[in-house]
Design an enzyme around this catalytic site. Structure first.
Site, PDB file in Angstrom:
ATOM      1  N   TYR A 199       3.521  -0.671  15.267  1.00 25.01           N
ATOM      2  CA  TYR A 199       2.243  -0.426  14.595  1.00 25.01           C
ATOM      3  C   TYR A 199       1.201  -1.403  15.110  1.00 25.01           C
ATOM      4  O   TYR A 199       1.536  -2.501  15.571  1.00 25.01           O
ATOM      5  CB  TYR A 199       2.363  -0.454  13.074  1.00 25.01           C
TER       6      TYR A 199
ATOM      7  N   ASP B 188       7.198  -6.771  -1.821  1.00 22.00           N
ATOM      8  CA  ASP B 188       8.412  -7.165  -1.096  1.00 22.00           C
ATOM      9  C   ASP B 188       8.824  -8.583  -1.499  1.00 22.00           C
ATOM     10  O   ASP B 188      10.012  -8.886  -1.649  1.00 22.00           O
ATOM     11  CB  ASP B 188       8.177  -7.126   0.422  1.00 22.00           C
TER      12      ASP B 188
ATOM     13  N   TRP C 242       3.299   4.168  15.584  1.00 25.20           N
ATOM     14  CA  TRP C 242       4.107   4.961  16.515  1.00 25.20           C
ATOM     15  C   TRP C 242       5.557   4.773  16.047  1.00 25.20           C
ATOM     16  O   TRP C 242       6.197   3.778  16.382  1.00 25.20           O
ATOM     17  CB  TRP C 242       3.983   4.447  17.953  1.00 25.20           C
ATOM     18  N   ARG C 243       6.032   5.659  15.236  1.00 22.06           N
ATOM     19  CA  ARG C 243       7.379   5.458  14.697  1.00 22.06           C
ATOM     20  C   ARG C 243       8.221   6.733  14.675  1.00 22.06           C
ATOM     21  O   ARG C 243       9.367   6.694  14.232  1.00 22.06           O
ATOM     22  CB  ARG C 243       7.324   4.809  13.308  1.00 22.06           C
TER      23      ARG C 243
ATOM     24  N   ALA D 241       3.228  -8.155  -1.173  1.00 21.05           N
ATOM     25  CA  ALA D 241       3.341  -8.694  -2.539  1.00 21.05           C
ATOM     26  C   ALA D 241       4.589  -8.143  -3.225  1.00 21.05           C
ATOM     27  O   ALA D 241       5.394  -8.889  -3.792  1.00 21.05           O
ATOM     28  CB  ALA D 241       2.095  -8.346  -3.350  1.00 21.05           C
TER      29      ALA D 241
ATOM     30  N   GLY E 125       7.901  -4.989   8.357  1.00 19.53           N
ATOM     31  CA  GLY E 125       8.337  -3.767   7.687  1.00 19.53           C
ATOM     32  C   GLY E 125       8.744  -4.145   6.271  1.00 19.53           C
ATOM     33  O   GLY E 125       9.237  -5.254   6.057  1.00 19.53           O
TER      34      GLY E 125
ATOM     35  N   ALA F  42      -1.814  -7.622 -11.165  1.00 19.64           N
ATOM     36  CA  ALA F  42      -1.967  -8.883 -11.911  1.00 19.64           C
ATOM     37  C   ALA F  42      -1.497  -8.763 -13.367  1.00 19.64           C
ATOM     38  O   ALA F  42      -1.310  -9.777 -14.043  1.00 19.64           O
ATOM     39  CB  ALA F  42      -3.420  -9.329 -11.866  1.00 19.64           C
TER      40      ALA F  42
HETATM   41  P1  ADP Z   1       2.972  -3.703  -4.456  1.00 20.50           P
HETATM   42  O1  ADP Z   1       2.754  -4.838  -3.497  1.00 20.50           O
HETATM   43  O2  ADP Z   1       4.403  -3.256  -4.471  1.00 20.50           O
HETATM   44  O3  ADP Z   1       1.980  -2.601  -4.259  1.00 20.50           O
HETATM   45  P2  ADP Z   1       1.727  -4.785  -6.930  1.00 20.50           P
HETATM   46  O4  ADP Z   1       0.334  -4.625  -6.483  1.00 20.50           O
HETATM   47  O5  ADP Z   1       2.036  -4.250  -8.277  1.00 20.50           O
HETATM   48  O6  ADP Z   1       2.821  -4.202  -5.950  1.00 20.50           O
HETATM   49  O7  ADP Z   1       2.076  -6.341  -6.883  1.00 20.50           O
HETATM   50  C1  ADP Z   1       3.378  -6.844  -6.782  1.00 20.50           C
HETATM   51  C2  ADP Z   1       3.403  -8.207  -7.411  1.00 20.50           C
HETATM   52  O8  ADP Z   1       2.445  -9.052  -6.756  1.00 20.50           O
HETATM   53  C3  ADP Z   1       3.020  -8.227  -8.868  1.00 20.50           C
HETATM   54  O9  ADP Z   1       4.134  -7.967  -9.696  1.00 20.50           O
HETATM   55  C4  ADP Z   1       2.516  -9.635  -9.028  1.00 20.50           C
HETATM   56  O10 ADP Z   1       3.571 -10.545  -9.156  1.00 20.50           O
HETATM   57  C5  ADP Z   1       1.859  -9.916  -7.683  1.00 20.50           C
HETATM   58  N1  ADP Z   1       0.407  -9.673  -7.726  1.00 20.50           N
HETATM   59  C6  ADP Z   1      -0.272  -8.645  -7.161  1.00 20.50           C
HETATM   60  N2  ADP Z   1      -1.598  -8.794  -7.377  1.00 20.50           N
HETATM   61  C7  ADP Z   1      -1.758  -9.924  -8.085  1.00 20.50           C
HETATM   62  C8  ADP Z   1      -2.896 -10.655  -8.600  1.00 20.50           C
HETATM   63  N3  ADP Z   1      -4.153 -10.217  -8.435  1.00 20.50           N
HETATM   64  N4  ADP Z   1      -2.655 -11.796  -9.284  1.00 20.50           N
HETATM   65  C9  ADP Z   1      -1.398 -12.272  -9.449  1.00 20.50           C
HETATM   66  N5  ADP Z   1      -0.296 -11.646  -8.985  1.00 20.50           N
HETATM   67  C10 ADP Z   1      -0.475 -10.487  -8.306  1.00 20.50           C
END
Ligand code: ADP
Length: 311
Positions: free
Chosen positions: A89, A264, A104-105, A262, A29, A231
């Protein structure tokens, strides 16, 4: 210096595998993932993390609690509600490896966290230096529970604690976008730190372009705002430099394996450094390093062994 953080949300049981075939069990989660990364990255600096949620009195709930404790998470804020069950889930993986999610939440115990006169989090609120919640925390709580959480945010902020809101937006958990927007607006105005994923903010606002959503996020009332853009560098604004937006670079990742968690991971890394006294930009650089590591490994919670230089 010890820093105590309360994280509130829902952690569900996970089943993963092929439909009607063998499945592996796990749990996860968004807020729980953040709690784990915050604990790992903040441990050496004295950051302690307690997870606030509700579980049932069944064996699976007991199994979850044991595993959370194994992760070093303080479980004193967890409620056990007789007769209720944790949410579930299922990640269905088809023969080509494509994943689809089923949930299922609706009757999960976590929804009932505030269904008693004083919840453990309200009882222990004075013990914490920071409170973390997400848009999913707000989505799963019924309106009365949300009001109790807003009151807690106000109470903590009034005494100088950090109140951190992460804008995870899952449209299917809301009756409509307007309801979500109103609720998020209140959370942004009560938080001291807003962690904003640009894509989610665009989905929430319904704005035509990502640029317009980012511009809108740059006018949020929260004193400290981080805008994550995958990124692309993270935009950082803090009370230390009013009206100034700095950029925190992300790491270059040659092969992205799984972007689950990512944001989190970013939150966990960011708060670990920020609570230990780092400025917002250097904390964001570190958050990006943690997120980059997590997306190079499968699953939401990666083995701590591959984080040796970050913890
Ligand atoms: P979420 O997971 O909240 O949807 P993001 O997609 O913006 O958020 O990504 C969160 C963090 O993960 C970014 O700030 C970055 O540090 C890292 N990140 C995501 N995608 C990439 C990538 N392709 N290359 C490098 N870092 C990434």
């Amino acid at each position: 210096m010890t820093r105590r953080v309360a994280v509130i949300g829902e952690c569900m049981l996970e089943l993963k595998g092929q439909a009607f075939g063998p499945m592996t069990q796990g749990y996860g989660g968004d807020t729980f993932n953040t709690a784990v990364y915050l604990k790992r990255c903040g441990d050496a600096a004295g950051v302690q993390v307690a997870y606030a949620t509700a579980l049932g009195d069944d064996g699976l709930s007991t199994g979850l609690l044991e595993r959370w404790r194994d992760q070093g998470i303080d479980t004193r804020l967890v409620r056990r509600i007789p007769g209720r069950m944790p949410g579930l889930y299922l990640i269905e993986v088809d023969p080509a490896g494509e994943r689809s999610f089923h949930y299922w939440r609706d009757t999960a115990a976590a929804k009932a966290y505030f269904d008693e006169a004083v919840s453990p989090l309200e009882h222990h609120a004075e013990d914490f230096d920071a409170l973390y919640l997400s848009g999913i925390t707000l989505a799963v709580l019924p309106p009365a529970g949300r009001e109790r959480l807003f009151a807690l945010m106000e109470r903590l902020r009034a005494r100088g604690a950090q109140v951190v809101f992460d804008n995870n937006f899952r449209p299917r958990l809301w009756p409509d976008r307007a309801a979500a927007r109103d609720t998020f607006e209140r959370a942004f105005s009560l938080a001291t730190i807003a962690l904003v994923t640009a894509d989610d903010h665009q989905a929430l606002t319904g704005l035509d372009s990502l640029e317009a959503a980012i511009a809108q996020a740059q006018s949020l009332p929260t004193p400290e705002v981080l805008i994550k853009r995958g990124a692309s560098p993270t935009l950082v604004h803090s009370a230390q430099a009013p009206r100034h937006w700095a950029e925190a670079p992300t790491e270059e990742v040659a092969r992205v394996v799984d972007t689950t968690a990512a944001g989190d991971a970013f939150a966990g890394g960011y708060l670990a450094r920020r609570l230990a006294g780092a400025d917002a930009v250097s904390a964001a650089v570190f958050g990006n390093r943690v997120a980059a590591r997590v997306i190079q490994h499968p699953g939401a919670i990666i083995p701590i062994e591959v984080m040796g230089d970050l913890v």
